[in-house]
Design a protein around this motif. Sequence first.
Motif, short mmCIF file in Angstrom:
data_model
loop_
_atom_site.label_atom_id
_atom_site.label_comp_id
_atom_site.label_asym_id
_atom_site.label_seq_id
_atom_site.Cartn_x
_atom_site.Cartn_y
_atom_site.Cartn_z
N SER A 77 0.83 -1.20 0.00
CA SER A 77 0.00 0.00 0.00
C SER A 77 0.87 1.26 0.00
O SER A 77 0.62 2.19 -0.77
CB SER A 77 -0.93 0.00 1.22
N ASN A 78 1.88 1.28 0.85
CA ASN A 78 2.77 2.44 0.90
C ASN A 78 3.47 2.66 -0.44
O ASN A 78 3.59 3.80 -0.91
CB ASN A 78 3.79 2.30 2.03
N ALA A 79 3.92 1.58 -1.07
CA ALA A 79 4.58 1.70 -2.37
C ALA A 79 3.60 2.26 -3.41
O ALA A 79 3.97 3.14 -4.20
CB ALA A 79 5.11 0.33 -2.82
N THR A 84 1.79 6.49 -6.98
CA THR A 84 0.66 7.19 -7.60
C THR A 84 0.60 8.66 -7.18
O THR A 84 -0.38 9.34 -7.46
CB THR A 84 -0.68 6.50 -7.27
N GLY A 85 1.64 9.14 -6.51
CA GLY A 85 1.72 10.55 -6.16
C GLY A 85 0.98 10.94 -4.90
O GLY A 85 0.79 12.13 -4.65
N PHE A 112 -10.37 8.17 -2.75
CA PHE A 112 -9.98 6.78 -2.53
C PHE A 112 -10.30 5.93 -3.76
O PHE A 112 -9.49 5.10 -4.17
CB PHE A 112 -10.67 6.23 -1.28
N GLN A 113 -11.47 6.15 -4.36
CA GLN A 113 -11.85 5.39 -5.55
C GLN A 113 -10.87 5.66 -6.70
O GLN A 113 -10.44 4.73 -7.38
CB GLN A 113 -13.27 5.72 -5.99
N ALA A 114 -10.50 6.92 -6.89
CA ALA A 114 -9.54 7.27 -7.94
C ALA A 114 -8.19 6.64 -7.66
O ALA A 114 -7.51 6.12 -8.57
CB ALA A 114 -9.42 8.78 -8.07
N ARG A 122 -1.89 -0.25 -11.71
CA ARG A 122 -0.43 -0.40 -11.54
C ARG A 122 -0.07 -1.83 -11.20
O ARG A 122 0.89 -2.38 -11.72
CB ARG A 122 0.05 0.56 -10.43
N ILE A 123 -0.85 -2.46 -10.33
CA ILE A 123 -0.61 -3.87 -9.97
C ILE A 123 -0.77 -4.75 -11.20
O ILE A 123 0.05 -5.63 -11.45
CB ILE A 123 -1.56 -4.31 -8.84
#
Length: 146
Positions: A77-79, A84-85, A112-114, A122-123
């Motif tokens: 999550s942190n990554a 994602t800025g 949060f949705q965005a 990304r995943i």
Amino acid sequence: MAKRAQNKPVTILRVVRGGYEPVAAIDAEFHAGLPLGAEVTATIDRAKSNDSLRLYWGFLGWVVENRDEFGNSRALSNALLVETGHAESFNLMDGSLHVFPQSIAEMDAAEFQAFCTKAFDRIYGEFDLDVETYKAEMADKAGGRR
């Protein structure tokens, strides 16, 4: 009742016909403590749904189980937040750069949705793991428990 960074109380309200009602007992207690006729200000943010949060953390856990790059969901999550800025960076006194990811708790439902859309994309782009595959796998497991 949650606290914001400025230590201003935040209550969670549910939209009902003709207005709002407190969601939890602590929210109702806070409102009951206000004198009749008191004027208050409000900033309306749509809260993230528990379903969205469960999907996010469940999907990240599933990714961690299927990949070796991250030790746990929080690290992934942190990554994702940084990539994602959703982070701030600053220089430490020794001149080194420190990057601090934003907390998803600070995001409203739309933000949060965005973020989730970008993170899930990304995943998929990096690991070829798709949130729809995760959802289908979870539905199959749930169906098998009946």
